[in-house]
Design a protein around this motif. Structure first.
Motif, PDB file in Angstrom:
ATOM      1  N   ASN A  43      17.396  -3.069  -2.574  1.00  0.00           N
ATOM      2  CA  ASN A  43      15.988  -3.290  -2.885  1.00  0.00           C
ATOM      3  C   ASN A  43      15.280  -3.696  -1.600  1.00  0.00           C
ATOM      4  O   ASN A  43      15.213  -4.872  -1.258  1.00  0.00           O
ATOM      5  CB  ASN A  43      15.844  -4.373  -3.959  1.00  0.00           C
ATOM      6  CG  ASN A  43      15.066  -3.889  -5.148  1.00  0.00           C
ATOM      7  OD1 ASN A  43      14.539  -2.785  -5.145  1.00  0.00           O
ATOM      8  ND2 ASN A  43      14.987  -4.705  -6.163  1.00  0.00           N
ATOM      9  N   ASP A  44      14.762  -2.735  -0.846  1.00  0.00           N
ATOM     10  CA  ASP A  44      14.102  -2.976   0.431  1.00  0.00           C
ATOM     11  C   ASP A  44      12.750  -3.651   0.197  1.00  0.00           C
ATOM     12  O   ASP A  44      11.869  -3.080  -0.446  1.00  0.00           O
ATOM     13  CB  ASP A  44      13.912  -1.637   1.143  1.00  0.00           C
ATOM     14  CG  ASP A  44      13.291  -1.774   2.523  1.00  0.00           C
ATOM     15  OD1 ASP A  44      12.909  -2.895   2.902  1.00  0.00           O
ATOM     16  OD2 ASP A  44      13.195  -0.747   3.214  1.00  0.00           O
ATOM     17  N   PRO A  45      12.560  -4.874   0.699  1.00  0.00           N
ATOM     18  CA  PRO A  45      11.297  -5.589   0.460  1.00  0.00           C
ATOM     19  C   PRO A  45      10.071  -4.813   0.936  1.00  0.00           C
ATOM     20  O   PRO A  45       9.010  -4.887   0.328  1.00  0.00           O
ATOM     21  CB  PRO A  45      11.465  -6.888   1.247  1.00  0.00           C
ATOM     22  CG  PRO A  45      12.929  -7.064   1.418  1.00  0.00           C
ATOM     23  CD  PRO A  45      13.511  -5.680   1.452  1.00  0.00           C
ATOM     24  N   GLU A  46      10.201  -4.063   2.016  1.00  0.00           N
ATOM     25  CA  GLU A  46       9.056  -3.295   2.524  1.00  0.00           C
ATOM     26  C   GLU A  46       8.640  -2.220   1.523  1.00  0.00           C
ATOM     27  O   GLU A  46       7.444  -2.017   1.274  1.00  0.00           O
ATOM     28  CB  GLU A  46       9.396  -2.648   3.873  1.00  0.00           C
ATOM     29  CG  GLU A  46       8.255  -1.871   4.489  1.00  0.00           C
ATOM     30  CD  GLU A  46       6.987  -2.700   4.703  1.00  0.00           C
ATOM     31  OE1 GLU A  46       5.888  -2.128   4.556  1.00  0.00           O
ATOM     32  OE2 GLU A  46       7.086  -3.908   4.997  1.00  0.00           O
ATOM     33  N   LEU A  47       9.603  -1.538   0.926  1.00  0.00           N
ATOM     34  CA  LEU A  47       9.276  -0.519  -0.087  1.00  0.00           C
ATOM     35  C   LEU A  47       8.636  -1.166  -1.314  1.00  0.00           C
ATOM     36  O   LEU A  47       7.698  -0.627  -1.898  1.00  0.00           O
ATOM     37  CB  LEU A  47      10.521   0.263  -0.480  1.00  0.00           C
ATOM     38  CG  LEU A  47      11.119   1.167   0.597  1.00  0.00           C
ATOM     39  CD1 LEU A  47      12.431   1.780   0.122  1.00  0.00           C
ATOM     40  CD2 LEU A  47      10.136   2.252   0.996  1.00  0.00           C
ATOM     41  N   VAL A  48       9.144  -2.331  -1.692  1.00  0.00           N
ATOM     42  CA  VAL A  48       8.591  -3.042  -2.849  1.00  0.00           C
ATOM     43  C   VAL A  48       7.146  -3.445  -2.568  1.00  0.00           C
ATOM     44  O   VAL A  48       6.270  -3.317  -3.422  1.00  0.00           O
ATOM     45  CB  VAL A  48       9.460  -4.266  -3.216  1.00  0.00           C
ATOM     46  CG1 VAL A  48       8.810  -5.095  -4.310  1.00  0.00           C
ATOM     47  CG2 VAL A  48      10.853  -3.812  -3.653  1.00  0.00           C
ATOM     48  N   ARG A  49       6.874  -3.916  -1.338  1.00  0.00           N
ATOM     49  CA  ARG A  49       5.498  -4.273  -0.974  1.00  0.00           C
ATOM     50  C   ARG A  49       4.571  -3.065  -1.030  1.00  0.00           C
ATOM     51  O   ARG A  49       3.381  -3.194  -1.271  1.00  0.00           O
ATOM     52  CB  ARG A  49       5.461  -4.888   0.431  1.00  0.00           C
ATOM     53  CG  ARG A  49       5.808  -6.361   0.452  1.00  0.00           C
ATOM     54  CD  ARG A  49       5.448  -7.012   1.766  1.00  0.00           C
ATOM     55  NE  ARG A  49       6.222  -6.517   2.894  1.00  0.00           N
ATOM     56  CZ  ARG A  49       7.419  -6.966   3.250  1.00  0.00           C
ATOM     57  NH1 ARG A  49       7.987  -7.934   2.563  1.00  0.00           N
ATOM     58  NH2 ARG A  49       8.060  -6.472   4.281  1.00  0.00           N
ATOM     59  N   GLN A  50       5.121  -1.870  -0.810  1.00  0.00           N
ATOM     60  CA  GLN A  50       4.326  -0.641  -0.870  1.00  0.00           C
ATOM     61  C   GLN A  50       4.140  -0.156  -2.305  1.00  0.00           C
ATOM     62  O   GLN A  50       3.544   0.886  -2.548  1.00  0.00           O
ATOM     63  CB  GLN A  50       4.995   0.469  -0.047  1.00  0.00           C
ATOM     64  CG  GLN A  50       5.050   0.197   1.435  1.00  0.00           C
ATOM     65  CD  GLN A  50       5.890   1.220   2.166  1.00  0.00           C
ATOM     66  OE1 GLN A  50       6.241   2.271   1.621  1.00  0.00           O
ATOM     67  NE2 GLN A  50       6.230   0.935   3.411  1.00  0.00           N
ATOM     68  N   GLY A  51       4.681  -0.922  -3.266  1.00  0.00           N
ATOM     69  CA  GLY A  51       4.532  -0.551  -4.668  1.00  0.00           C
ATOM     70  C   GLY A  51       5.602   0.391  -5.166  1.00  0.00           C
ATOM     71  O   GLY A  51       5.492   0.940  -6.252  1.00  0.00           O
ATOM     72  N   LYS A  52       6.645   0.595  -4.380  1.00  0.00           N
ATOM     73  CA  LYS A  52       7.735   1.489  -4.790  1.00  0.00           C
ATOM     74  C   LYS A  52       8.842   0.670  -5.444  1.00  0.00           C
ATOM     75  O   LYS A  52       8.968  -0.535  -5.229  1.00  0.00           O
ATOM     76  CB  LYS A  52       8.256   2.256  -3.585  1.00  0.00           C
ATOM     77  CG  LYS A  52       7.206   3.155  -2.975  1.00  0.00           C
ATOM     78  CD  LYS A  52       7.748   3.941  -1.834  1.00  0.00           C
ATOM     79  CE  LYS A  52       6.629   4.833  -1.286  1.00  0.00           C
ATOM     80  NZ  LYS A  52       7.024   5.545  -0.116  1.00  0.00           N
TER      81      LYS A  52
END
Length: 102
Positions: free
Chosen positions: A45-54
Motif C-alpha cells: 500500500n504505497d502512501p503516495e498512490l493512496v494520497r493520489q486517490g488510488k
C-alpha cells in the motif's frame, strides 16, 4: 474472529473483545487469532498512490478477478418455467381451508 457485543462507553466509544474464533479441521488448530489471515496476494500500500486517490489493493483485486473472468466467463443460468401453482400437489383447491370464497 467475531464479537457478539460492544457495550457503549460514556464518550460514544465501545468496548469489544473476541467472542468466537475460526477452527481449521485440516490442521485441527484454531487459526487467525492474534495472527490474522495470510493474503492470497500481497500488495504494497504505497502512501503516495493512496494520497493520489488510488487504491492499489482494490486495483489488484479487480485485475485478478477480470483475468479469472477472461479464463472462465460467467454463464447465465437458464430461467426455469414459471410454476403453475394450480397443478402443484398440496395447492389450495375448492375444498381446502385456503380456498377463495366467492
Amino acid at each position: 474472529i467475531g464479537r457478539a457485543a460492544a457495550p457503549p462507553l460514556m464518550d460514544g466509544g465501545v468496548v469489544s473483545a473476541p467472542s468466537s474464533a475460526v477452527w481449521d479441521p485440516a490442521s485441527s488448530k484454531w487459526i487467525a487469532e492474534n495472527v490474522g489471515v495470510e493474503p492470497d496476494v500481497e500488495v504494497e500500500n504505497d502512501p503516495e498512490l493512496v494520497r493520489q486517490g488510488k487504491d492499489p489493493q482494490l486495483e489488484k483485486a479487480v485485475e485478478l478477478v477480470m483475468a479469472e473472468l477472461a479464463k472462465r466467463p460467467a454463464t447465465k443460468p437458464p430461467r426455469p418455467a414459471f410454476p403453475d401453482y394450480q397443478k402443484l400437489p398440496g395447492a389450495p383447491g375448492p375444498g381446502t381451508a385456503n380456498a377463495t370464497k366467492r
